[in-house]
Design an enzyme around this catalytic site. Structure first.
Site, PDB file in Angstrom:
ATOM      1  N   ALA A  34       0.830  -1.213   0.000  1.00  0.00           N
ATOM      2  CA  ALA A  34       0.000   0.000   0.000  1.00  0.00           C
ATOM      3  C   ALA A  34       0.860   1.257   0.000  1.00  0.00           C
ATOM      4  O   ALA A  34       0.336   2.373   0.004  1.00  0.00           O
ATOM      5  CB  ALA A  34      -0.929  -0.007   1.214  1.00  0.00           C
ATOM      6  N   GLY A  36       4.304   3.900  -1.060  1.00  0.00           N
ATOM      7  CA  GLY A  36       4.680   4.716  -2.215  1.00  0.00           C
ATOM      8  C   GLY A  36       5.241   3.903  -3.358  1.00  0.00           C
ATOM      9  O   GLY A  36       4.960   4.188  -4.530  1.00  0.00           O
ATOM     10  N   GLY A  38       4.977   0.342  -3.266  1.00  0.00           N
ATOM     11  CA  GLY A  38       4.117  -0.833  -3.368  1.00  0.00           C
ATOM     12  C   GLY A  38       2.966  -0.663  -4.354  1.00  0.00           C
ATOM     13  O   GLY A  38       2.687  -1.577  -5.143  1.00  0.00           O
ATOM     14  N   ASP A  58       0.036  -5.441   3.486  1.00  0.00           N
ATOM     15  CA  ASP A  58       0.550  -4.235   4.158  1.00  0.00           C
ATOM     16  C   ASP A  58      -0.168  -4.137   5.493  1.00  0.00           C
ATOM     17  O   ASP A  58      -1.088  -4.939   5.778  1.00  0.00           O
ATOM     18  CB  ASP A  58       0.283  -2.975   3.293  1.00  0.00           C
ATOM     19  N   ARG A 106      13.660   7.494   3.359  1.00  0.00           N
ATOM     20  CA  ARG A 106      14.479   8.589   3.908  1.00  0.00           C
ATOM     21  C   ARG A 106      13.765   9.925   3.858  1.00  0.00           C
ATOM     22  O   ARG A 106      12.889  10.153   3.034  1.00  0.00           O
ATOM     23  CB  ARG A 106      15.743   8.744   3.052  1.00  0.00           C
ATOM     24  N   ILE A 142      13.709  -4.756  -1.544  1.00  0.00           N
ATOM     25  CA  ILE A 142      13.813  -3.345  -1.949  1.00  0.00           C
ATOM     26  C   ILE A 142      14.096  -2.470  -0.724  1.00  0.00           C
ATOM     27  O   ILE A 142      14.798  -1.465  -0.818  1.00  0.00           O
ATOM     28  CB  ILE A 142      12.502  -2.907  -2.654  1.00  0.00           C
ATOM     29  N   SER A 143      13.570  -2.867   0.437  1.00  0.00           N
ATOM     30  CA  SER A 143      13.669  -2.058   1.655  1.00  0.00           C
ATOM     31  C   SER A 143      15.116  -1.720   1.983  1.00  0.00           C
ATOM     32  O   SER A 143      15.986  -2.596   1.975  1.00  0.00           O
ATOM     33  CB  SER A 143      13.071  -2.818   2.845  1.00  0.00           C
ATOM     34  N   ASP A 175      19.680   1.699  -9.866  1.00  0.00           N
ATOM     35  CA  ASP A 175      20.981   2.315 -10.144  1.00  0.00           C
ATOM     36  C   ASP A 175      21.337   2.229 -11.634  1.00  0.00           C
ATOM     37  O   ASP A 175      21.889   3.174 -12.195  1.00  0.00           O
ATOM     38  CB  ASP A 175      22.073   1.651  -9.275  1.00  0.00           C
ATOM     39  N   HIS A 202      24.041  -0.752  -2.714  1.00  0.00           N
ATOM     40  CA  HIS A 202      23.037   0.265  -3.034  1.00  0.00           C
ATOM     41  C   HIS A 202      23.034   1.367  -1.977  1.00  0.00           C
ATOM     42  O   HIS A 202      22.094   1.491  -1.192  1.00  0.00           O
ATOM     43  CB  HIS A 202      21.647  -0.381  -3.179  1.00  0.00           C
TER      44      HIS A 202
HETATM   45  P1  NAD Z   1       6.300   4.097   2.126  1.00  0.00           P
HETATM   46  O1  NAD Z   1       6.367   4.561   3.533  1.00  0.00           O
HETATM   47  O2  NAD Z   1       5.569   4.924   1.134  1.00  0.00           O
HETATM   48  O3  NAD Z   1       5.722   2.621   2.045  1.00  0.00           O
HETATM   49  C1  NAD Z   1       6.192   1.616   2.851  1.00  0.00           C
HETATM   50  C2  NAD Z   1       5.034   0.704   3.180  1.00  0.00           C
HETATM   51  O4  NAD Z   1       5.535  -0.346   4.007  1.00  0.00           O
HETATM   52  C3  NAD Z   1       3.904   1.394   3.956  1.00  0.00           C
HETATM   53  O5  NAD Z   1       2.685   1.234   3.273  1.00  0.00           O
HETATM   54  C4  NAD Z   1       3.916   0.687   5.304  1.00  0.00           C
HETATM   55  O6  NAD Z   1       2.616   0.537   5.862  1.00  0.00           O
HETATM   56  C5  NAD Z   1       4.495  -0.658   4.908  1.00  0.00           C
HETATM   57  N1  NAD Z   1       4.995  -1.410   6.051  1.00  0.00           N
HETATM   58  C6  NAD Z   1       5.672  -0.979   7.121  1.00  0.00           C
HETATM   59  N2  NAD Z   1       5.905  -1.998   7.958  1.00  0.00           N
HETATM   60  C7  NAD Z   1       5.371  -3.102   7.388  1.00  0.00           C
HETATM   61  C8  NAD Z   1       5.280  -4.466   7.776  1.00  0.00           C
HETATM   62  N3  NAD Z   1       5.780  -4.899   8.920  1.00  0.00           N
HETATM   63  N4  NAD Z   1       4.658  -5.310   6.943  1.00  0.00           N
HETATM   64  C9  NAD Z   1       4.136  -4.875   5.764  1.00  0.00           C
HETATM   65  N5  NAD Z   1       4.180  -3.598   5.383  1.00  0.00           N
HETATM   66  C10 NAD Z   1       4.792  -2.734   6.172  1.00  0.00           C
HETATM   67  O7  NAD Z   1       7.827   3.907   1.634  1.00  0.00           O
HETATM   68  P2  NAD Z   1       8.361   3.688   0.142  1.00  0.00           P
HETATM   69  O8  NAD Z   1       8.644   4.993  -0.478  1.00  0.00           O
HETATM   70  O9  NAD Z   1       7.445   2.731  -0.562  1.00  0.00           O
HETATM   71  O10 NAD Z   1       9.776   2.969   0.420  1.00  0.00           O
HETATM   72  C11 NAD Z   1       9.825   1.699   0.986  1.00  0.00           C
HETATM   73  C12 NAD Z   1      11.267   1.257   1.191  1.00  0.00           C
HETATM   74  O11 NAD Z   1      11.933   1.100  -0.079  1.00  0.00           O
HETATM   75  C13 NAD Z   1      12.123   2.246   1.967  1.00  0.00           C
HETATM   76  O12 NAD Z   1      12.920   1.559   2.896  1.00  0.00           O
HETATM   77  C14 NAD Z   1      12.992   2.897   0.902  1.00  0.00           C
HETATM   78  O13 NAD Z   1      14.201   3.403   1.423  1.00  0.00           O
HETATM   79  C15 NAD Z   1      13.219   1.736  -0.022  1.00  0.00           C
HETATM   80  N6  NAD Z   1      13.645   2.069  -1.389  1.00  0.00           N
HETATM   81  C16 NAD Z   1      14.566   1.250  -1.970  1.00  0.00           C
HETATM   82  C17 NAD Z   1      14.995   1.492  -3.259  1.00  0.00           C
HETATM   83  C18 NAD Z   1      15.983   0.580  -3.919  1.00  0.00           C
HETATM   84  O14 NAD Z   1      16.550   0.949  -4.952  1.00  0.00           O
HETATM   85  N7  NAD Z   1      16.195  -0.623  -3.429  1.00  0.00           N
HETATM   86  C19 NAD Z   1      14.479   2.591  -3.964  1.00  0.00           C
HETATM   87  C20 NAD Z   1      13.550   3.408  -3.349  1.00  0.00           C
HETATM   88  C21 NAD Z   1      13.134   3.142  -2.044  1.00  0.00           C
HETATM   89  C1  LMR Z   2      17.012   5.360  -4.073  1.00  0.00           C
HETATM   90  O1  LMR Z   2      18.114   5.051  -4.538  1.00  0.00           O
HETATM   91  O2  LMR Z   2      16.278   6.202  -4.628  1.00  0.00           O
HETATM   92  C2  LMR Z   2      16.501   4.644  -2.866  1.00  0.00           C
HETATM   93  O3  LMR Z   2      17.483   3.856  -2.286  1.00  0.00           O
HETATM   94  C3  LMR Z   2      15.817   5.535  -1.887  1.00  0.00           C
HETATM   95  C4  LMR Z   2      16.741   6.480  -1.191  1.00  0.00           C
HETATM   96  O4  LMR Z   2      16.711   6.510   0.036  1.00  0.00           O
HETATM   97  O5  LMR Z   2      17.467   7.207  -1.851  1.00  0.00           O
END
Ligand code: NAD
Ligand code: LMR
Length: 342
Positions: A34, A36, A38, A58, A106, A142-143, A175, A202
């Site tokens: 649910a 950003g 997801g 979620d 972040r 991804i987290s 990346d 990453h």
């Molecule tokens: P967000 O806050 O918009 O969404 C995260 C979701 O995770 C929320 O809906 C929240 O309810 C849910 N959540 C939290 N705890 C949970 C649990 N125990 N079980 C199930 N769901 C749970 O954040 P976002 O923008 O979607 O980013 C999510 C993660 O992805 C962040 O850690 C961010 O840093 C990471 N990210 C990684 C990359 C990459 O390149 N790997 C890129 C962008 C963001």
């Molecule tokens: C990214 O590269 O955009 C993600 O890892 C999210 C972040 O914290 O920068």
């Protein structure tokens, strides 16, 4: 009579078609569906005909997201799950791929490592559920911080005796998506055609673009330095621009869907020669004591099939690698220690 024969033939061919569709079918679970990332990720996955069941988990709002996506006229059945009523168990049972974007993003001024205290526990608990309910699934993390969350998943799986290094992936696709886009802006070329190798991890200096490995680029030294910095800190550009509203979500959804679709093509559709960069258990830097590393990886029926090496590096790229190693090592150890408590 003729009509009946034709009808029978058409029905038989339809049956043959549906058989082949159901053979190439996969249940994919998105945990954090649910959020950003997801939501748009789930939308993009809904368009993949290889997915027969998209299960969304979620802490809130997944019934609504699932109801919305379920009206799209593509193959996948969509179900939404919440923590009550064994929701996580139902979301994961029979999944062959689990994508995990659950966790906090972040805000300006934060590093990815600053997310560790919140996200490590979330990822550990979700990995524990995967180990119990879908131990054979491919798990795509991804987290952030990916450099630490991937080792967390691996160590949890080891504790449950279900770790298969071919099936645990850190998603670093964003990346290369960025590198490709930024280079094409510089070269005035088609972004889709700019294939750039990015290795390492990453986060910041652990992200190492290897522009020297793409033939035909016309980049001088200062171009290379500027582009390297932009790829390493591209995430910060988005965090800053969103000004407290989170980090990359839409470009990440695009990148996450690309990786998931490639993996399904290799594991379910039997396509050969599919190569994607990903942060996996790897021997590439074993001599430096680095257990996980991202390079281009050929994907096959069981996930990781062939981890490609680093190839030739320029002196500048060697320096980048040298700067990445201590940070990467620290991040990986932090994940390991989180699970083992020492
Ligand atoms: P967000 O806050 O918009 O969404 C995260 C979701 O995770 C929320 O809906 C929240 O309810 C849910 N959540 C939290 N705890 C949970 C649990 N125990 N079980 C199930 N769901 C749970 O954040 P976002 O923008 O979607 O980013 C999510 C993660 O992805 C962040 O850690 C961010 O840093 C990471 N990210 C990684 C990359 C990459 O390149 N790997 C890129 C962008 C963001
Ligand atoms: C990214 O590269 O955009 C993600 O890892 C999210 C972040 O914290 O920068």
């Amino acid at each position: 009579m003729l009509f009946a024969t034709r009808y029978a033939a058409a029905a038989a061919s339809k049956r043959a078609f549906s058989t082949s569709v159901s053979q190439n079918a996969a249940k994919v679970a998105v945990l954090g569906a649910a959020g950003g990332i997801g939501q748009p990720l789930s939308l993009l996955l809904k368009a993949n005909p290889t997915i027969s069941h998209l299960s969304l988990y979620d802490l809130f709002n997944t019934p609504g997201v699932a109801a919305d996506l379920s009206h799209i006229n593509t193959t996948a059945k969509v179900t939404g799950h919440l923590p009550d009523n064994d929701g996580l168990k139902h979301a994961l049972t029979d999944a062959s791929v689990v994508v995990i974007p659950a966790g906090v993003p972040r805000k300006p001024g934060m590093s990815r490592d600053d997310l560790f205290n919140t996200n490590a526990g979330i990822v550990r608990d979700l990995a524990t559920a995967c180990a119990k309910f879908c131990p054979k699934a491919h798990v795509l993390v991804i987290s952030n911080p990916v450099n630490s969350t991937v080792p967390i998943v691996a160590e949890v799986f080891k504790q449950h005796n279900v770790f298969d290094p071919r099936r645990v992936f850190g998603v670093t696709t964003l990346d290369v998506v960025r590198a490709s886009r930024f280079v094409s802006e510089n070269q005035d070329s088609k972004p889709e055609d700019a294939k750039i190798t990015v290795v390492g991890g990453h986060s910041g200096v652990t992200i190492i673009p290897l522009f020297s490995q793409t033939p035909g680029l016309k980049l001088n030294e200062s171009d290379i330095q500027a582009l390297t910095h932009r790829v390493q800190f591209g995430g910060d550009e988005v965090v800053k621009a969103k000004n407290g509203g989170g980090s990359a979500t839409l470009s990440m959804a695009f990148a996450g869907a690309r990786f998931t679709n490639s993996l399904l093509d290799a594991t379910v559709n039997g396509k050969k020669g599919i190569v994607e960069p990903t942060f996996v258990k790897s021997d590439v830097l074993a001599n430096e004591g680095i257990e996980y590393f991202s390079t281009n990886v050929e994907l096959g029926a069981n996930g990781v099939e062939n981890i490609q090496g680093l190839g030739d590096l320029t002196a500048y790229e060697h320096e980048l690698l040298k700067a990445a190693i201590p940070e990467l090592k620290k991040n990986i150890e932090k994940g390991y220690k989180f699970v083992h408590g020492n």
